[in-house]
Design an enzyme around this catalytic site. Structure first.
Site, mmCIF file in Angstrom:
data_model
loop_
_atom_site.group_PDB
_atom_site.id
_atom_site.type_symbol
_atom_site.label_atom_id
_atom_site.label_comp_id
_atom_site.label_asym_id
_atom_site.label_seq_id
_atom_site.Cartn_x
_atom_site.Cartn_y
_atom_site.Cartn_z
ATOM 1 N N CYS A 131 33.382 66.444 22.496
ATOM 2 C CA CYS A 131 34.087 67.072 21.363
ATOM 3 C C CYS A 131 33.329 67.783 20.382
ATOM 4 O O CYS A 131 33.949 68.312 19.303
ATOM 5 C CB CYS A 131 34.659 65.943 20.599
ATOM 6 S SG CYS A 131 35.997 64.843 21.867
ATOM 7 N N CYS B 223 44.818 58.054 14.617
ATOM 8 C CA CYS B 223 44.164 58.668 15.689
ATOM 9 C C CYS B 223 44.628 60.248 15.418
ATOM 10 O O CYS B 223 45.464 60.702 14.733
ATOM 11 C CB CYS B 223 45.114 58.398 16.992
ATOM 12 S SG CYS B 223 44.804 56.761 17.255
ATOM 13 N N SER B 224 43.593 61.153 15.853
ATOM 14 C CA SER B 224 43.553 62.576 15.975
ATOM 15 C C SER B 224 44.682 62.600 17.018
ATOM 16 O O SER B 224 44.622 61.806 18.256
ATOM 17 C CB SER B 224 42.480 63.227 16.176
ATOM 18 O OG SER B 224 41.861 62.695 17.222
ATOM 19 N N LYS C 108 42.582 64.739 12.221
ATOM 20 C CA LYS C 108 44.024 63.996 12.054
ATOM 21 C C LYS C 108 45.152 64.778 12.102
ATOM 22 O O LYS C 108 46.311 64.501 12.665
ATOM 23 C CB LYS C 108 43.733 62.962 10.943
ATOM 24 C CG LYS C 108 44.791 62.135 10.623
ATOM 25 C CD LYS C 108 45.119 61.023 11.715
ATOM 26 C CE LYS C 108 46.464 60.926 12.220
ATOM 27 N NZ LYS C 108 47.411 61.870 12.373
ATOM 28 N N HIS D 202 43.203 68.370 17.355
ATOM 29 C CA HIS D 202 41.848 68.077 17.953
ATOM 30 C C HIS D 202 41.996 68.756 19.565
ATOM 31 O O HIS D 202 41.717 67.897 20.208
ATOM 32 C CB HIS D 202 41.596 66.576 17.677
ATOM 33 C CG HIS D 202 39.856 66.395 18.113
ATOM 34 N ND1 HIS D 202 39.053 67.549 18.291
ATOM 35 C CD2 HIS D 202 39.787 65.167 18.553
ATOM 36 C CE1 HIS D 202 38.153 66.821 18.908
ATOM 37 N NE2 HIS D 202 38.187 65.672 18.995
HETATM 38 N N1 COA Z 1 49.295 61.383 14.818
HETATM 39 C C1 COA Z 1 50.487 61.681 14.242
HETATM 40 N N2 COA Z 1 51.567 61.675 15.223
HETATM 41 C C2 COA Z 1 51.153 61.566 16.593
HETATM 42 C C3 COA Z 1 49.844 61.539 17.092
HETATM 43 C C4 COA Z 1 48.842 61.458 16.191
HETATM 44 N N3 COA Z 1 47.815 61.366 16.603
HETATM 45 N N4 COA Z 1 49.945 61.251 18.400
HETATM 46 C C5 COA Z 1 51.444 61.605 18.683
HETATM 47 N N5 COA Z 1 51.962 61.773 17.569
HETATM 48 C C6 COA Z 1 53.545 61.963 17.423
HETATM 49 C C7 COA Z 1 54.018 62.955 18.524
HETATM 50 O O1 COA Z 1 54.137 64.066 17.719
HETATM 51 C C8 COA Z 1 55.332 62.160 18.851
HETATM 52 O O2 COA Z 1 56.326 62.393 17.911
HETATM 53 P P1 COA Z 1 57.806 62.609 17.993
HETATM 54 O O3 COA Z 1 58.328 61.609 18.660
HETATM 55 O O4 COA Z 1 58.548 63.138 16.771
HETATM 56 O O5 COA Z 1 57.822 64.058 18.915
HETATM 57 C C9 COA Z 1 55.135 60.892 18.772
HETATM 58 O O6 COA Z 1 53.993 60.283 18.152
HETATM 59 C C10 COA Z 1 54.755 60.320 20.507
HETATM 60 O O7 COA Z 1 53.898 61.272 21.009
HETATM 61 P P2 COA Z 1 53.218 61.005 22.217
HETATM 62 O O8 COA Z 1 52.692 62.314 22.587
HETATM 63 O O9 COA Z 1 54.134 60.202 22.979
HETATM 64 O O10 COA Z 1 52.342 59.947 21.932
HETATM 65 P P3 COA Z 1 51.268 59.095 22.670
HETATM 66 O O11 COA Z 1 51.409 57.697 22.869
HETATM 67 O O12 COA Z 1 51.334 59.796 24.231
HETATM 68 O O13 COA Z 1 49.747 59.511 22.241
HETATM 69 C C11 COA Z 1 47.748 58.574 21.118
HETATM 70 C C12 COA Z 1 49.387 58.930 21.039
HETATM 71 C C13 COA Z 1 47.110 58.310 19.941
HETATM 72 C C14 COA Z 1 47.482 57.629 22.301
HETATM 73 C C15 COA Z 1 47.286 60.215 21.630
HETATM 74 O O14 COA Z 1 47.446 60.946 20.541
HETATM 75 C C16 COA Z 1 45.714 59.997 21.703
HETATM 76 O O15 COA Z 1 45.007 59.687 22.623
HETATM 77 N N6 COA Z 1 44.882 60.303 20.575
HETATM 78 C C17 COA Z 1 43.359 60.432 20.649
HETATM 79 C C18 COA Z 1 42.629 61.439 21.085
HETATM 80 C C19 COA Z 1 41.422 61.505 21.473
HETATM 81 O O16 COA Z 1 40.923 60.421 21.781
HETATM 82 N N7 COA Z 1 40.531 62.433 21.130
HETATM 83 C C20 COA Z 1 39.349 62.372 21.139
HETATM 84 C C21 COA Z 1 38.461 61.775 20.316
HETATM 85 S S1 COA Z 1 37.019 61.226 20.498
#
Ligand code: COA
Length: 383
Positions: free
Chosen positions: A83, A204-205, A327, A331
């Site tokens: 990252c 989470c981002s 956030k 990302h």
């Molecule tokens: N912040 C705010 N809203 C979020 C979000 C976040 N991080 N991630 C998803 N959403 C929202 C989506 O827009 C969606 O909204 P909607 O229903 O109004 O369309 C809803 O939440 C569900 O989204 P979805 O894509 O199904 O979420 P998910 O459960 O597949 O993924 C996480 C959510 C947190 C698991 C995923 O964003 C993630 O893995 N984040 C971390 C990424 C990471 O690790 N990066 C590297 C860092 S070192």
């Protein structure tokens, strides 16, 4: 080493950009940066990308992007540091100009994460395969362990973690390029879906697509172009053990501490000289540890600082993540480090609109790879 400046910047909106390819978004950001700088050529280019092979099946991004940008045969190199790939790309461009090898270099970053790959699995390749990933750990899981340890050792609370997300969504709402332009309340954060205890969805981002690029040049070039350059006064990088279990203390990220010490020394500045900082808030706890490890707050008090509003634009003590951070801005991992530089470039030029930190002269960017196994820090100053 000679003076190095940033003279132009461009980025795509971050978010789910399904209608565009990885090449489209990189070229869009690069052309915007070239146009902004007003240059008619670049001597070489770097492309920060974490895992384009796993995300979209395309490697060899240096040559791919040089081809689609129409700048062959200039040297074009992909840079990978998980990252922190974007920050590392910018650092390579800085070093190339500082050494005198080139006059004008494009530093870019890109990632296309929403095209159907198993994102959690792809991201986990940046952790220790044998000791972490095979045991089932994910990045939210690693940062959840850091958060839990920080809570137990320093009394950091769930409310304090939420305060980081509330502030970053507030800032991101003012950023036209941000993925999420909606404000959230602490209650919404604390009631959002559990991801890895104690981290919830709004800690989470997100998973994002996006690209960012800046033009790095010598001071001589900037003078000829009559640009308002922003000087790079420190570029530093450090590494740490890849697996969390090998660390002396998981509540302090030593790569951040070491890179920060070096950056302050190179710039001859101290934390109180910095007017704003973009930190790598891949999870809310990461912003709290970063503000401590960069020396803005004493160890263990980053959560309290966030809750008291000391990191907000309005407070001015040390505005953190005025862009909305990872956030809220999003990302797209390879692009993040370059986008942080763009926020500093806009702020130090007084062009950050509703997010502007009044009178900002010196800004810092901290970009991190994995659970802190690599860290790249830059300090920029308005001239
Ligand atoms: N912040 C705010 N809203 C979020 C979000 C976040 N991080 N991630 C998803 N959403 C929202 C989506 O827009 C969606 O909204 P909607 O229903 O109004 O369309 C809803 O939440 C569900 O989204 P979805 O894509 O199904 O979420 P998910 O459960 O597949 O993924 C996480 C959510 C947190 C698991 C995923 O964003 C993630 O893995 N984040 C971390 C990424 C990471 O690790 N990066 C590297 C860092 S070192």
């Amino acid at each position: 080493m000679r003076d190095v400046v940033v003279i132009g910047a461009g980025m795509t909106k971050f978010g789910e950009l399904w209608e565009k390819s990885i090449k489209d978004i990189f070229v869009e950001a690069a052309l915007k940066a070239i146009d902004d700088a007003g240059v008619d050529h670049i001597d070489s280019m770097y492309v920060g990308a974490m895992s384009s092979g796993l995300f979209v099946g395309q490697e060899h991004l240096g040559a791919v992007m040089a081809d689609y940008l129409g700048v062959t045969p200039i040297p074009a190199t992909r840079v990978e540091s998980a990252c922190a790939s974007g920050g590392a790309s910018f650092r390579q461009a800085y070093l190339e100009v500082a050494s005198g090898a080139s006059e004008i270099v494009l530093a870019g970053g890109v990632e296309k994460m929403t095209d159907g790959a198993d994102v959690t699995e792809a991201l986990a390749t940046a952790a220790d395969q044998e000791y972490e990933v095979y045991q089932g750990i994910t990045f939210p899981g690693l940062y959840a362990m850091i958060a839990r340890a920080h809570m137990e050792r320093y009394g950091t609370t769930r409310e304090q973690l939420a305060a980081v997300a509330v502030k970053n969504h507030r800032n991101g709402a003012k950023n036209p390029n941000a993925q999420f332009r909606s404000e959230v309340t602490a209650e919404q954060v604390m009631k959002s879906t559990m991801v890895a205890d104690p981290l919830r969805l709004l800690d989470c981002s997100p998973v994002s697509d996006g690209a960012a690029a800046v033009i790095v040049a010598s001071m001589e070039v900037a003078k000829k172009l009559k640009k308002n350059p922003i000087r790079v006064i420190a570029s530093s990088q450090a590494s740490d053990t890849i697996a969390l279990h090998s660390r002396r203390d998981i509540t302090t990220l030593d790569s951040v501490v070491r890179a920060a010490q070096k950056a302050y020394k190179l710039a001859d500045k101290k934390p109180s000289d910095i007017n704003l900082v973009e930190v790598h808030d891949c999870f809310t706890i990461a912003e709290i540890t970063a503000t401590e490890d960069l020396g803005f707050f004493e160890k263990g008090t980053g959560g309290e600082a966030a809750e008291k509003g000391w990191t907000s634009i309005e407070c001015k003590r040390i505005p953190v993540n005025t862009s909305g951070g990872l956030k809220s801005k999003g990302h797209p991992v390879g692009a993040t480090g370059v986008a942080q530089i763009i926020e500093l470039y806009e702020q130090l030029n007084g062009k950050a609109g509703a997010r502007q930190v009044e009178g900002a002269r010196i800004g810092m960017a901290q970009n991190m790879g994995g659970s802190g196994a690599s860290c790249v820090i830059h300090i920029l100053e308005a001239i």
